[in-house]
Design an enzyme around this catalytic site. Structure first.
Site, mmCIF file in Angstrom:
data_model
loop_
_atom_site.group_PDB
_atom_site.id
_atom_site.type_symbol
_atom_site.label_atom_id
_atom_site.label_comp_id
_atom_site.label_asym_id
_atom_site.label_seq_id
_atom_site.Cartn_x
_atom_site.Cartn_y
_atom_site.Cartn_z
ATOM 1 N N LYS A 275 -28.205 -28.973 3.783
ATOM 2 C CA LYS A 275 -27.673 -28.167 2.316
ATOM 3 C C LYS A 275 -26.538 -29.339 1.581
ATOM 4 O O LYS A 275 -25.806 -29.902 2.484
ATOM 5 C CB LYS A 275 -26.854 -26.936 2.915
ATOM 6 C CG LYS A 275 -27.142 -25.786 1.997
ATOM 7 C CD LYS A 275 -26.892 -24.650 2.773
ATOM 8 C CE LYS A 275 -26.677 -23.541 1.681
ATOM 9 N NZ LYS A 275 -26.636 -22.161 2.033
ATOM 10 N N GLU A 360 -28.870 -5.894 6.497
ATOM 11 C CA GLU A 360 -28.079 -4.762 5.766
ATOM 12 C C GLU A 360 -28.464 -3.472 6.342
ATOM 13 O O GLU A 360 -27.628 -2.601 6.862
ATOM 14 C CB GLU A 360 -28.123 -4.449 4.011
ATOM 15 C CG GLU A 360 -27.678 -5.673 3.443
ATOM 16 C CD GLU A 360 -28.428 -6.814 3.229
ATOM 17 O OE1 GLU A 360 -29.603 -6.925 3.764
ATOM 18 O OE2 GLU A 360 -27.883 -7.848 2.802
ATOM 19 N N ARG A 388 -30.917 -1.694 0.124
ATOM 20 C CA ARG A 388 -31.704 -2.170 1.072
ATOM 21 C C ARG A 388 -31.605 -1.180 2.492
ATOM 22 O O ARG A 388 -32.567 -1.003 3.072
ATOM 23 C CB ARG A 388 -31.495 -3.395 1.993
ATOM 24 C CG ARG A 388 -32.010 -4.727 0.948
ATOM 25 C CD ARG A 388 -33.356 -4.811 1.728
ATOM 26 N NE ARG A 388 -33.951 -5.806 0.642
ATOM 27 C CZ ARG A 388 -34.197 -6.995 1.176
ATOM 28 N NH1 ARG A 388 -33.689 -7.699 2.052
ATOM 29 N NH2 ARG A 388 -34.969 -8.004 0.133
HETATM 30 C C1 LIG Z 1 -30.587 -8.976 0.856
HETATM 31 C C2 LIG Z 1 -29.750 -9.951 0.504
HETATM 32 N N1 LIG Z 1 -28.513 -9.895 1.225
HETATM 33 C C3 LIG Z 1 -27.718 -11.030 1.111
HETATM 34 C C4 LIG Z 1 -27.795 -11.851 0.039
HETATM 35 C C5 LIG Z 1 -26.824 -13.031 -0.094
HETATM 36 N N2 LIG Z 1 -27.325 -14.421 0.346
HETATM 37 C C6 LIG Z 1 -28.033 -15.156 -0.857
HETATM 38 S S1 LIG Z 1 -28.565 -16.631 -0.430
HETATM 39 C C7 LIG Z 1 -27.924 -16.425 1.338
HETATM 40 C C8 LIG Z 1 -28.152 -17.125 2.258
HETATM 41 C C9 LIG Z 1 -29.735 -17.639 2.517
HETATM 42 O O1 LIG Z 1 -29.627 -18.626 3.434
HETATM 43 P P1 LIG Z 1 -31.050 -19.556 3.531
HETATM 44 O O2 LIG Z 1 -32.338 -18.288 3.334
HETATM 45 O O3 LIG Z 1 -31.153 -20.308 4.783
HETATM 46 O O4 LIG Z 1 -31.115 -20.508 2.326
HETATM 47 P P2 LIG Z 1 -30.095 -21.669 1.833
HETATM 48 O O5 LIG Z 1 -29.144 -21.320 1.175
HETATM 49 O O6 LIG Z 1 -29.496 -22.114 3.341
HETATM 50 O O7 LIG Z 1 -30.896 -22.693 1.271
HETATM 51 C C10 LIG Z 1 -27.596 -14.951 1.220
HETATM 52 C C11 LIG Z 1 -26.885 -14.277 2.571
HETATM 53 C C12 LIG Z 1 -29.289 -11.887 -0.452
HETATM 54 N N3 LIG Z 1 -29.582 -12.643 -1.663
HETATM 55 N N4 LIG Z 1 -30.299 -10.818 -0.494
#
Ligand SMILES: Cc1ncc(C[n+]2csc(CCOP(=O)(O)OP(=O)(O)O)c2C)c(N)n1
Length: 622
Positions: A275, A360, A388
């Site tokens: 990242k 969630e 959710r």
């Molecule tokens: C249902 C939901 N809960 C929380 C989030 C907030 N959120 C956005 S990106 C993320 C992390 C995603 O991690 P990953 O899939 O590994 O992607 P990366 O950013 O590491 O590339 C979170 C928790 C969301 N988008 N949707």
């Protein structure tokens, strides 16, 4: 002219050689750093997928082939490669490009996202539709290891593995959610990474792939060998597992994607990325640069303005002090400890803090279990993500009257993230649930009293507060309980009653001042409790003024104003004119103040509502 400017669509990528691709990757990173340093946005996730996105667009033919991005926050590179360079500077701005996939923006954005863990489900849908219609295109879901903590991803894997349809899931594993990833699945992926056989096999695969097409079949064999040792879980679910490979080796990723494309049935391609790759401040602080505000591109220093503490910050501080006094208080986050102000709680009380991942639904039902087990759980989730967990709030918490506090952060419009993230439905969906006490503070001081009240209350309580800095009010030292179901009269008045919920109450006060100048005497009510409503007080003012204006940072249908209309109807009150201010339909992205102004959530909006009620005519004529 740079290389990036010559890319009008994915086809232009296919003629580039290795050096040109490396140069293009550099230009893409620079463009994203330049633009996001001004607009803010999801920088680190996008820096991490530059080579992966190039490889995807060289291997697959968009828009005919379908690429479904999970969450969609990592689609900036995709946007730059699919004809949106000229508008890239407008990303996340009012009327600009969205920070997430948007079907209306490009035929290459086949599915809209923002909420996590939906990509595999949608991809199975695309694949099945293709099968039924006898079409032959490829379907690819791109999902992060963080999104793989969400239950929907497993429901979809379960379905895909069973259905045996042709599709590819690319697992972009950077060991991070927003914060470091959590959970047993994350540990499993780490074991795959750390397996000593991975390095050995990586060399083998790299060696063999370089010789394609001379010894192409041997690649399949090597890959087949790989699956014997790694990725067993995915294999058991019915997927062919390929990887893990270095996701920054664009040629290698491309070659493995080509392999996956040739396979029958569902395939999982595991790529390892970093990242923030290529920009040191983001590599060093991937959580801060996950979703970042404007910063100095040279140093990576975030540009901060001095401002009062946020509602989120006050929530976190108050919870810490209440938890110091009561060892039964525990806190739960669904992958957003920083965003919900719980980092300090986690540091002070590691045994009493649970980050359950992007889960969630689980977070809420887990809280119900903790409550019946004798603890006092506080679940902090953004309004939009509570959507959710609706059934869990209704069925697991409220029906059984569990002592759970539901902290609803980011209630109201949230700004640049736009319609996928605005928290403008929670009042409608939660106020109808029996047993749920539902409050909203007018300022940060009231928020701390409300959190105290919520933890004292026997039964479920929801508490909504916005994504913004507080009013800058003085905080009381001693917290007191706010009587359940009691609203607060902030200003007496005889001509019209302004009813506000949350910080909109302050807009009502300013509007009352403005109305006074125009000869209108407005009462102002801080509703405090959306459920139960202060029926007595509201009816009194309805009878007294005969005219009401309600204002809420929320959608109109089913909102607070609707609740007051229901009350008047239930009581058979006639001849009361009501103007409701709030949102009608999905709200665009843009600065919060601009969105408020555009939808009449402002002094001007209230004055205009007063005009519609004929208040100025009457005053002028009297
Ligand atoms: C249902 C939901 N809960 C929380 C989030 C907030 N959120 C956005 S990106 C993320 C992390 C995603 O991690 P990953 O899939 O590994 O992607 P990366 O950013 O590491 O590339 C979170 C928790 C969301 N988008 N949707």
């Amino acid at each position: 002219m740079g290389l990036l400017e010559s890319i009008r669509g994915p086809k232009d990528l296919r003629v580039l050689d290795t050096d040109e691709l490396n140069k293009l990757a550099q230009e893409i990173r620079q463009e994203m750093i330049d633009v996001v340093s001004k607009t803010g946005g999801h920088l680190a996730p996008n820096l991490g997928v530059v080579e992966l996105t190039l490889a995807l667009h060289r291997t697959f033919d968009c828009p005919c082939d379908k690429i479904v991005w999970d969450v969609g926050h990592q689609t900036y590179v995709h946007k730059l490669l699919t004809g949106r360079l000229d508008r890239f500077k407008t990303i996340r701005q009012y009327h600009g490009l969205s920070g997430f996939p948007k079907r209306a923006e490009s035929a290459c954005d086949c599915f809209e996202t923002g909420h996590s863990s939906t990509s595999i489900s949608a991809a199975v849908g695309f694949a099945k539709a293709r099968d039924v219609l006898g079409e032959g295109h490829n379907v690819v879901a791109v999902i992060g290891d963080g999104a793989m903590t969400g239950g929907m991803a497993y429901e979809a894997l379960n379905h895909a593995g069973h259905s045996k349809t042709n599709m590819i899931v690319v697992l972009n594993d950077n060991e991070m959610s927003i914060s470091p990833n959590v959970g047993a699945m994350s540990s499993y992926l780490n074991r795959l990474r750390a397996d000593p056989r991975y390095d050995k096999r990586k060399e083998d695969i790299e060696f063999l792939l370089k010789r394609i097409p001379i010894i192409g079949p041997k690649v399949a064999k090597a890959v087949a060998k790989a699956k014997d040792s790694l990725g067993l879980l995915f294999e058991e679910l019915g997927f062919t597992y390929l990887g893990p490979i270095d996701g920054h080796d664009q040629a290698l990723v491309e070659q493995l994607l080509n392999q996956a494309k040739g396979k029958k049935g569902p395939v999982l391609v595991h790529v390892l990325t970093r990242k923030g790759k290529g920009y040191k401040p983001a590599e060093d602080n991937p959580d801060i640069f996950h979703g970042v505000g404007p910063f100095d591109p040279e140093t990576g220093k975030i540009i901060k303005k001095s401002a009062p503490p946020t509602y989120t910050g006050i929530f976190g501080d108050t919870l810490c002090s209440l938890a110091k006094q009561d060892p039964k208080v525990v806190a739960i986050s669904a992958a957003m400890p920083g965003g919900t102000g719980l980092n300090e709680f986690a540091r002070l009380f590691p045994e009493r803090f649970y980050d359950v991942g992007i889960a969630e639904q689980h977070a809420v039902t887990f809280a119900a279990g903790l409550a019946f087990g004798g603890l006092k759980p506080v679940v902090a989730i953004y309004s939009t993500f509570y959507q959710r967990a609706y059934d869990q709030v209704l069925h697991d918490v409220c029906l059984q009257q569990a002592n759970v506090v539901l902290a609803i952060d980011r209630a109201g419009v949230v700004g640049d993230d736009g319609p996928t993230h605005h928290g403008v439905f929670d009042i409608s969906i939660f106020r109808v649930i029996p047993n749920l006490i539902f409050m909203a503070p007018k300022d940060e001081n009231e928020l701390s009293h409300m959190l105290y009240t919520a933890l004292k209350h026997n039964g479920p309580v929801a508490l909504r507060y916005p994504r913004s800095v507080g009013q800058g009010v003085t905080m009381d030292e001693t917290l007191i309980e706010i009587p359940v179901g009691k609203a607060e009269v902030l200003r007496e008045g005889r001509d019209v009653t302004l009813v506000g919920v949350g910080p909109m109450v302050n807009t009502c006060l300013s509007a009352a001042h403005e109305l006074r100048h125009r000869g209108v005497d407005a009462a102002v009510i801080n509703l405090r409790y959306i459920n139960p409503l202060d029926r007595h007080l509201l009816l009194h003012y309805a009878r007294l003024t005969k005219k009401m204006i309600t204002i809420e940072d929320h959608t109109l249908k089913g909102g607070m104003g609707s609740a007051i209309l229901e009350l008047l109807e239930e009581e058979g009150l006639e001849g009361i004119a009501i103007e409701r201010i709030g949102y009608d339909g999905f709200v665009d992205q843009g600065p919060i103040s601009q969105l408020h102004a555009a939808h009449g959530l402002s002094v001007k909006g209230i004055v205009q509502a007063a005009e519609r009620l004929g208040l100025f005519r009457r005053v002028a004529g009297s």
